[in-house]
Design a protein around this motif. Structure first.
Motif, PDB file in Angstrom:
ATOM      1  N   SER A 259      -4.459   1.225 -22.600  1.00  0.00           N
ATOM      2  CA  SER A 259      -5.260   0.385 -21.699  1.00  0.00           C
ATOM      3  C   SER A 259      -4.456  -0.844 -21.320  1.00  0.00           C
ATOM      4  CB  SER A 259      -6.541  -0.081 -22.386  1.00  0.00           C
ATOM      5  OG  SER A 259      -7.341   1.016 -22.709  1.00  0.00           O
TER       6      SER A 259
ATOM      7  N   ASP B 140       0.836  -1.216   0.000  1.00  0.00           N
ATOM      8  CA  ASP B 140       0.000   0.000   0.000  1.00  0.00           C
ATOM      9  C   ASP B 140       0.864   1.258   0.000  1.00  0.00           C
ATOM     10  OD1 ASP B 140      -2.518  -1.249  -0.035  1.00  0.00           O
ATOM     11  OD2 ASP B 140      -2.541  -1.447   2.144  1.00  0.00           O
TER      12      ASP B 140
ATOM     13  N   GLU C 112      -2.840  -0.864  -8.973  1.00  0.00           N
ATOM     14  CA  GLU C 112      -3.961  -1.495  -8.246  1.00  0.00           C
ATOM     15  C   GLU C 112      -4.718  -2.481  -9.126  1.00  0.00           C
ATOM     16  OE1 GLU C 112      -4.515  -1.686  -5.197  1.00  0.00           O
ATOM     17  OE2 GLU C 112      -3.854   0.142  -4.217  1.00  0.00           O
ATOM     18  N   GLU C 113      -4.866  -2.144 -10.419  1.00  0.00           N
ATOM     19  CA  GLU C 113      -5.555  -3.065 -11.328  1.00  0.00           C
ATOM     20  C   GLU C 113      -4.789  -4.374 -11.453  1.00  0.00           C
ATOM     21  OE1 GLU C 113      -7.533  -1.467 -15.014  1.00  0.00           O
ATOM     22  OE2 GLU C 113      -6.460   0.344 -14.375  1.00  0.00           O
TER      23      GLU C 113
ATOM     24  N   GLU D  32      -1.313   9.429  -9.407  1.00  0.00           N
ATOM     25  CA  GLU D  32      -2.620   8.761  -9.453  1.00  0.00           C
ATOM     26  C   GLU D  32      -2.753   7.771 -10.615  1.00  0.00           C
ATOM     27  OE1 GLU D  32      -7.238  10.116  -9.730  1.00  0.00           O
ATOM     28  OE2 GLU D  32      -5.860  11.426  -8.623  1.00  0.00           O
ATOM     29  N   GLU D  33      -2.311   8.145 -11.800  1.00  0.00           N
ATOM     30  CA  GLU D  33      -2.445   7.272 -12.975  1.00  0.00           C
ATOM     31  C   GLU D  33      -1.670   5.963 -12.768  1.00  0.00           C
ATOM     32  OE1 GLU D  33      -1.738   7.567 -17.788  1.00  0.00           O
ATOM     33  OE2 GLU D  33      -0.453   8.770 -16.476  1.00  0.00           O
ATOM     34  N   THR D  34      -0.483   6.063 -12.213  1.00  0.00           N
ATOM     35  CA  THR D  34       0.335   4.875 -11.954  1.00  0.00           C
ATOM     36  C   THR D  34      -0.293   4.040 -10.847  1.00  0.00           C
ATOM     37  OG1 THR D  34       2.289   6.164 -12.578  1.00  0.00           O
ATOM     38  CG2 THR D  34       2.687   4.065 -11.470  1.00  0.00           C
ATOM     39  N   GLN D  35      -0.794   4.697  -9.811  1.00  0.00           N
ATOM     40  CA  GLN D  35      -1.460   3.981  -8.712  1.00  0.00           C
ATOM     41  C   GLN D  35      -2.613   3.143  -9.243  1.00  0.00           C
ATOM     42  OE1 GLN D  35      -2.705   6.255  -5.269  1.00  0.00           O
ATOM     43  NE2 GLN D  35      -0.942   7.625  -5.463  1.00  0.00           N
ATOM     44  N   LYS D  36      -3.405   3.744 -10.111  1.00  0.00           N
ATOM     45  CA  LYS D  36      -4.574   3.052 -10.665  1.00  0.00           C
ATOM     46  C   LYS D  36      -4.131   1.795 -11.415  1.00  0.00           C
ATOM     47  CE  LYS D  36      -8.520   3.892 -13.761  1.00  0.00           C
ATOM     48  NZ  LYS D  36      -8.307   2.836 -14.741  1.00  0.00           N
ATOM     49  N   ALA D  37      -3.109   1.906 -12.249  1.00  0.00           N
ATOM     50  CA  ALA D  37      -2.619   0.753 -13.015  1.00  0.00           C
ATOM     51  C   ALA D  37      -2.049  -0.311 -12.080  1.00  0.00           C
ATOM     52  CB  ALA D  37      -1.566   1.212 -14.021  1.00  0.00           C
TER      53      ALA D  37
ATOM     54  N   LEU E 283       1.643   3.339 -19.630  1.00  0.00           N
ATOM     55  CA  LEU E 283       0.514   3.952 -18.933  1.00  0.00           C
ATOM     56  C   LEU E 283      -0.414   4.716 -19.869  1.00  0.00           C
ATOM     57  CD1 LEU E 283       2.346   5.202 -15.728  1.00  0.00           C
ATOM     58  CD2 LEU E 283       0.711   3.316 -15.899  1.00  0.00           C
TER      59      LEU E 283
END
Length: 124
Positions: free
Chosen positions: A101, A12, A27-28, A20-25, A98
């Motif tokens: 998709s 975490d 987490e996916e 944010e964009e990297t975090q989202k990827a 990034l």
């Protein structure tokens, strides 16, 4: 890579150090890994997110400025190897830009192959 920090204490914390964009990827992909290996234990190895099964890391996840990476590349069928070839970068690395998709089904396949190989080599 992550904000200039060493000694992350959790996945975490590692993920939170990115934009944010990297975090989202991240987490996916983390969710894909957890769906394939629900019992995997998360840890930090080489200052990256790592996932352990049978007492050994089987896959790692790294965040970078323009991509995320999965290490090491699993061995799979010839068709799978062709499918991942456009994401292969360097020795043992899958790179996912990034600005595109994430190919989550392909990532899921990669994690399944890596886990199967890992389980074969770490039978308990």
């Amino acid at each position: 890579m992550a904000a200039q920090k060493n000694g992350f204490s959790s996945v975490d914390e590692y993920i939170a150090s990115f934009p944010e964009e990297t975090q989202k990827a991240l987490e996916e992909v983390r969710a894909v890994i957890k769906s394939v290996a629900p019992g995997a234990r998360e840890n930090i190895s080489y200052q990256m997110a790592a996932f352990e099964v049978n007492g050994k890391n089987f896959i790692s996840l790294g965040g970078w400025k323009k991509h995320i990476s999965i290490y090491p590349i699993p061995s799979g069928t010839e068709a799978f190897n062709r499918e991942i070839s456009k994401y292969t970068a360097g020795r043992g690395t899958l790179k996912f830009p990034l600005d595109q998709s994430l190919p989550l089904k392909l990532i899921e396949k990669a994690v399944k192959y890596k886990l199967a190989d890992h389980l074969k080599n770490t039978k308990r």
